[in-house]
Design a protein around this motif. Structure first.
Motif, PDB file in Angstrom:
ATOM      1  N   PRO A 229      24.838  49.168 152.004  1.00  0.00           N
ATOM      2  CA  PRO A 229      25.664  48.214 150.998  1.00  0.00           C
ATOM      3  C   PRO A 229      25.058  46.805 150.314  1.00  0.00           C
ATOM      4  O   PRO A 229      24.007  46.638 150.939  1.00  0.00           O
ATOM      5  N   ILE A 230      25.235  46.508 149.142  1.00  0.00           N
ATOM      6  CA  ILE A 230      24.804  45.468 148.592  1.00  0.00           C
ATOM      7  C   ILE A 230      25.862  44.354 148.990  1.00  0.00           C
ATOM      8  O   ILE A 230      26.749  44.659 148.538  1.00  0.00           O
ATOM      9  N   LEU A 231      25.379  43.128 149.441  1.00  0.00           N
ATOM     10  CA  LEU A 231      26.037  42.169 149.829  1.00  0.00           C
ATOM     11  C   LEU A 231      26.154  40.817 149.001  1.00  0.00           C
ATOM     12  O   LEU A 231      25.013  40.621 148.944  1.00  0.00           O
ATOM     13  N   LYS A 232      27.290  40.451 148.542  1.00  0.00           N
ATOM     14  CA  LYS A 232      27.267  39.214 147.764  1.00  0.00           C
ATOM     15  C   LYS A 232      28.383  38.302 148.172  1.00  0.00           C
ATOM     16  O   LYS A 232      29.551  39.042 148.284  1.00  0.00           O
ATOM     17  N   PHE A 233      28.044  37.174 148.270  1.00  0.00           N
ATOM     18  CA  PHE A 233      29.277  36.344 149.226  1.00  0.00           C
ATOM     19  C   PHE A 233      29.606  37.075 150.389  1.00  0.00           C
ATOM     20  O   PHE A 233      30.802  36.947 150.730  1.00  0.00           O
TER      21      PHE A 233
ATOM     22  N   GLY B 261      28.761  47.503 145.824  1.00  0.00           N
ATOM     23  CA  GLY B 261      28.423  48.649 145.692  1.00  0.00           C
ATOM     24  C   GLY B 261      27.428  48.990 146.716  1.00  0.00           C
ATOM     25  O   GLY B 261      27.466  48.231 147.669  1.00  0.00           O
ATOM     26  N   TYR B 262      26.570  50.109 146.679  1.00  0.00           N
ATOM     27  CA  TYR B 262      25.603  50.633 147.414  1.00  0.00           C
ATOM     28  C   TYR B 262      24.436  50.855 146.736  1.00  0.00           C
ATOM     29  O   TYR B 262      24.198  51.199 145.547  1.00  0.00           O
ATOM     30  N   ALA B 263      23.249  50.922 147.479  1.00  0.00           N
ATOM     31  CA  ALA B 263      22.038  51.014 146.963  1.00  0.00           C
ATOM     32  C   ALA B 263      21.933  52.587 146.613  1.00  0.00           C
ATOM     33  O   ALA B 263      22.074  53.429 147.296  1.00  0.00           O
TER      34      ALA B 263
ATOM     35  N   ASP C 274      12.937  43.358 144.067  1.00  0.00           N
ATOM     36  CA  ASP C 274      13.428  44.079 142.952  1.00  0.00           C
ATOM     37  C   ASP C 274      14.747  43.611 142.265  1.00  0.00           C
ATOM     38  O   ASP C 274      15.515  42.852 143.093  1.00  0.00           O
ATOM     39  N   TRP C 275      14.576  43.817 141.105  1.00  0.00           N
ATOM     40  CA  TRP C 275      15.865  43.616 140.121  1.00  0.00           C
ATOM     41  C   TRP C 275      16.779  44.489 140.253  1.00  0.00           C
ATOM     42  O   TRP C 275      16.653  45.808 140.615  1.00  0.00           O
ATOM     43  N   LEU C 276      18.137  44.180 140.947  1.00  0.00           N
ATOM     44  CA  LEU C 276      19.397  44.969 141.243  1.00  0.00           C
ATOM     45  C   LEU C 276      20.370  44.686 139.904  1.00  0.00           C
ATOM     46  O   LEU C 276      20.627  43.924 139.582  1.00  0.00           O
ATOM     47  N   HIS C 277      20.841  46.242 139.697  1.00  0.00           N
ATOM     48  CA  HIS C 277      21.677  45.901 138.441  1.00  0.00           C
ATOM     49  C   HIS C 277      22.516  47.502 138.582  1.00  0.00           C
ATOM     50  O   HIS C 277      22.255  48.152 139.636  1.00  0.00           O
ATOM     51  N   SER C 278      23.099  47.966 137.461  1.00  0.00           N
ATOM     52  CA  SER C 278      23.800  49.127 137.654  1.00  0.00           C
ATOM     53  C   SER C 278      22.921  50.089 137.462  1.00  0.00           C
ATOM     54  O   SER C 278      23.446  51.346 138.127  1.00  0.00           O
ATOM     55  N   HIS C 279      21.557  50.101 137.367  1.00  0.00           N
ATOM     56  CA  HIS C 279      20.817  51.214 137.456  1.00  0.00           C
ATOM     57  C   HIS C 279      20.240  51.564 138.859  1.00  0.00           C
ATOM     58  O   HIS C 279      19.901  52.846 139.013  1.00  0.00           O
ATOM     59  N   ASN C 280      20.637  50.589 139.844  1.00  0.00           N
ATOM     60  CA  ASN C 280      20.219  51.073 141.146  1.00  0.00           C
ATOM     61  C   ASN C 280      21.283  50.597 142.313  1.00  0.00           C
ATOM     62  O   ASN C 280      21.155  50.447 143.354  1.00  0.00           O
ATOM     63  N   ILE C 281      22.457  50.327 141.585  1.00  0.00           N
ATOM     64  CA  ILE C 281      23.757  49.966 142.446  1.00  0.00           C
ATOM     65  C   ILE C 281      24.627  50.845 142.042  1.00  0.00           C
ATOM     66  O   ILE C 281      25.270  50.917 141.042  1.00  0.00           O
ATOM     67  N   ARG C 282      25.038  51.597 143.224  1.00  0.00           N
ATOM     68  CA  ARG C 282      26.266  52.826 143.142  1.00  0.00           C
ATOM     69  C   ARG C 282      27.528  52.070 143.323  1.00  0.00           C
ATOM     70  O   ARG C 282      27.651  51.749 144.152  1.00  0.00           O
TER      71      ARG C 282
ATOM     72  N   GLY D 276      24.905  40.169 133.872  1.00  0.00           N
ATOM     73  CA  GLY D 276      24.576  40.483 135.128  1.00  0.00           C
ATOM     74  C   GLY D 276      25.720  41.007 136.071  1.00  0.00           C
ATOM     75  O   GLY D 276      25.104  41.153 137.495  1.00  0.00           O
ATOM     76  N   LEU D 277      26.640  41.530 135.730  1.00  0.00           N
ATOM     77  CA  LEU D 277      27.630  42.143 136.275  1.00  0.00           C
ATOM     78  C   LEU D 277      27.418  43.559 136.456  1.00  0.00           C
ATOM     79  O   LEU D 277      27.647  44.245 135.386  1.00  0.00           O
ATOM     80  N   ALA D 278      27.179  44.008 137.663  1.00  0.00           N
ATOM     81  CA  ALA D 278      26.959  45.459 137.890  1.00  0.00           C
ATOM     82  C   ALA D 278      27.888  46.378 137.673  1.00  0.00           C
ATOM     83  O   ALA D 278      27.870  47.587 137.036  1.00  0.00           O
ATOM     84  N   ASN D 279      29.096  46.005 138.235  1.00  0.00           N
ATOM     85  CA  ASN D 279      30.396  46.853 138.187  1.00  0.00           C
ATOM     86  C   ASN D 279      31.482  45.940 138.459  1.00  0.00           C
ATOM     87  O   ASN D 279      31.643  44.956 138.535  1.00  0.00           O
ATOM     88  N   VAL D 280      32.766  46.625 138.511  1.00  0.00           N
ATOM     89  CA  VAL D 280      34.008  46.012 138.585  1.00  0.00           C
ATOM     90  C   VAL D 280      34.128  45.307 139.928  1.00  0.00           C
ATOM     91  O   VAL D 280      34.774  44.127 140.034  1.00  0.00           O
ATOM     92  N   LEU D 281      33.585  45.743 141.057  1.00  0.00           N
ATOM     93  CA  LEU D 281      33.609  45.162 142.377  1.00  0.00           C
ATOM     94  C   LEU D 281      33.000  43.916 142.180  1.00  0.00           C
ATOM     95  O   LEU D 281      33.726  42.977 142.779  1.00  0.00           O
TER      96      LEU D 281
END
Length: 501
Positions: A49-53, A58-60, A68-76, A353-358
């Motif tokens: 899991p990717i944890l924010k707050f 999402g998941y790696a 590493d930069w994290l965004h929609s390309h590497n967050i599932r 900077g928002l990767a997805n709806v979550l």
């Protein structure tokens, strides 16, 4: 910025070049990272899991290294287990004694409601009478309105529906609830309702269903009955003139902040919205609630994935269950469709900077502050419960805000990171910028710079107090930026749910 100790990411508060050493976090940045985007601060294995707050966004999608930069390309994007824990964390809010509550200069109505503005509204049962409403409104321009200095304006509220639609059921119910909510709104001194005469949204049925009745400050005109377009325009002008004299008699007086109801919106969000403007508005909402007022959170698809954070604060299990029921409706309504609730947010959100709806939902829910969730309403239902409430609306800002205003919001507070030019009638919109560069770029549209939190100049609590004081000022008659520019007439947008035939 590290948001919680257990997070495995940090958020870039400005553009960061590749190779930059972030000594505080012990990482070197591996890729150029734009403002609002995320950087890993530890190894994250594929599938973890990717944890924010402290919350899963999402998941790696692959193994991720520190820096590493994290965004929609590497967050599932994937389903997240949720424990609704209905009402488990609910704590009643200590409401200030009446004598200690904040005050503003409001407009008291005969029915006990309190307005922040004083308008005459022109409403249409069907789009066929839209031109008549528009021409009547245009006649009462700024120069003519000088004779009625205590009236804020004559505004046409135009929509694209009213016929060629389901005669009964949710679509018609939504349209009629919305129109009636505006007609009865405390910011409305009077209203003229214009119809063609043969539409499915029949004028007599509409009035009977919504408990409306003609009187001195509520008039109706049917084009087919009075002789057509020109006659309806002339009759409309006469009706408005009669109302203006009485509407002009109002005077502002000192009122308790308990009479303020804000609709909370976010649009053009970025990765900093959930760090500054949204929690700042949440802090202001907490202050308003303690003063006996009401804050409406909405945009149901944009709390997907974090709705359990609200159900835990629900006043009762039944209130929490109402929220889940509306979320389940949305999941069924959008099944198989390319909508943000199914993962992909708008291109502007992604660029910010928002990767997805979550992740978007996590930031959007920060507007709710920390008080209990007192009630859940359907779109445009009258809001009668004080405190923090939720109204089921789409995520599209004009449609969502229209529902909130129909429900009784006499102010809209709108957070934005990418920049929004939204405005609204009859309830003015206060716009809150998430970051200083955008606030500077769009200063004509922004009311408050919440980037002061990102810049280290204010705490969230201090920003909340700043926003609350601005709410009191605008409620007392000070113009918001969008209001001063006359923005808001075209943003009346009832939810067009259902089939058009």
């Amino acid at each position: 910025m590290l948001l919680e100790a257990g997070d495995n990411i940090i958020v870039a508060t400005g553009d960061i070049e590749e190779g930059t050493q972030l000594l505080e976090h012990g990482v070197t940045v591996n890729h150029q990272t734009p403002q609002g985007h995320k950087i890993a601060i530890r190894n994250i294995q594929s599938g973890a899991p990717i944890l924010k707050f402290g919350t899963v966004i999402g998941y790696a999608a692959q193994n991720i290294a520190p820096g590493d930069w994290l965004h929609s390309h590497n967050i599932r994007f994937d389903a997240v287990d949720k424990d609704y824990a209905f009402a488990r964390d609910y704590t009643p809010t200590a409401i200030l004694p009446e004598a200690e509550r904040a005050r503003f200069m409001g407009i008291r109505r005969a029915n006990g409601q309190v307005g922040t503005r004083n308008y005459i509204g022109l409403f249409v049962t069907v789009n066929c009478s839209a031109t008549v409403a528009r021409k009547i409104g245009n006649y009462f321009d700024e120069e003519r309105m000088e004779a009625w200095e205590n009236v804020d304006g004559v505004i046409p509220f135009i929509h694209d529906s009213g016929c060629g639609m389901e005669l009964t059921g949710e679509p018609m119910d939504l349209l009629r609830r919305t129109l009636a909510g505006y007609i009865r709104h405390p910011n409305m001194a009077g209203a003229v309702v214009l119809s063609l005469g043969c539409e499915r949204n029949n004028l007599a049925q509409f009035f009977e269903e919504q408990g409306l009745a003609e009187g001195k400050m509520l008039k109706t005109i049917t084009m087919q009955h009075v002789g057509g377009t020109a006659r309806a325009i002339a009759d409309g002008k006469d009706a408005v003139r009669e109302m203006l004299t009485q509407a002009n008699e109002v005077r502002r007086e000192l009122c308790s902040a308990e009479h303020i109801t804000i609709g909370m919106q976010c649009g053009g969000s970025d990765g900093l919205s959930g760090l500054s403007a949204n929690p700042g508005l949440g802090a202001a909402a907490d202050i308003l609630v303690r003063n006996g007022g009401t804050a409406i959170l909405s945009e149901t698809p944009e709390i997907f994935g974090v709705e359990h954070l609200l159900t835990r604060r629900a006043r009762t299990a039944d209130v929490g269950a109402k929220l889940v029921e509306r979320m389940d409706w949305w999941l069924e309504y959008t099944k198989g469709r390319d909508t943000q609730i199914n993962g992909v947010v708008s291109p502007g959100n992604q660029a910010g900077g928002l990767a997805n709806v979550l992740e978007k939902s996590l930031g959007g829910a920060k507007k709710s502050g920390s008080t209990g969730l007192m009630e859940v309403y359907r779109y445009a239902e009258p809001v009668t419960q004080k405190g923090l409430v939720f109204m089921d609306t789409p995520g599209f800002d004009p449609v969502s805000a229209t529902g909130q205003i129909a429900g009784g919001a006499n102010l809209i507070c709108f957070t934005t990171g990418r920049g929004s030019c939204f405005g609204s009638y009859p309830s003015p919109t206060i716009k809150l910028a998430s970051n200083t560069p955008m606030n500077t770029q769009m200063s004509d549209d922004m009311d408050i710079n919440c980037g002061t939190v990102i810049d280290g100049e204010q705490s969230i609590e201090e920003l909340g107090q700043t926003i609350f004081e601005h709410i009191l000022a605008v409620a007392s008659g000070s113009y918001s930026k969008s209001e001063a520019m006359g923005v808001g007439e075209e943003e009346f947008a009832p939810w067009p749910i259902g089939v058009t035939g």
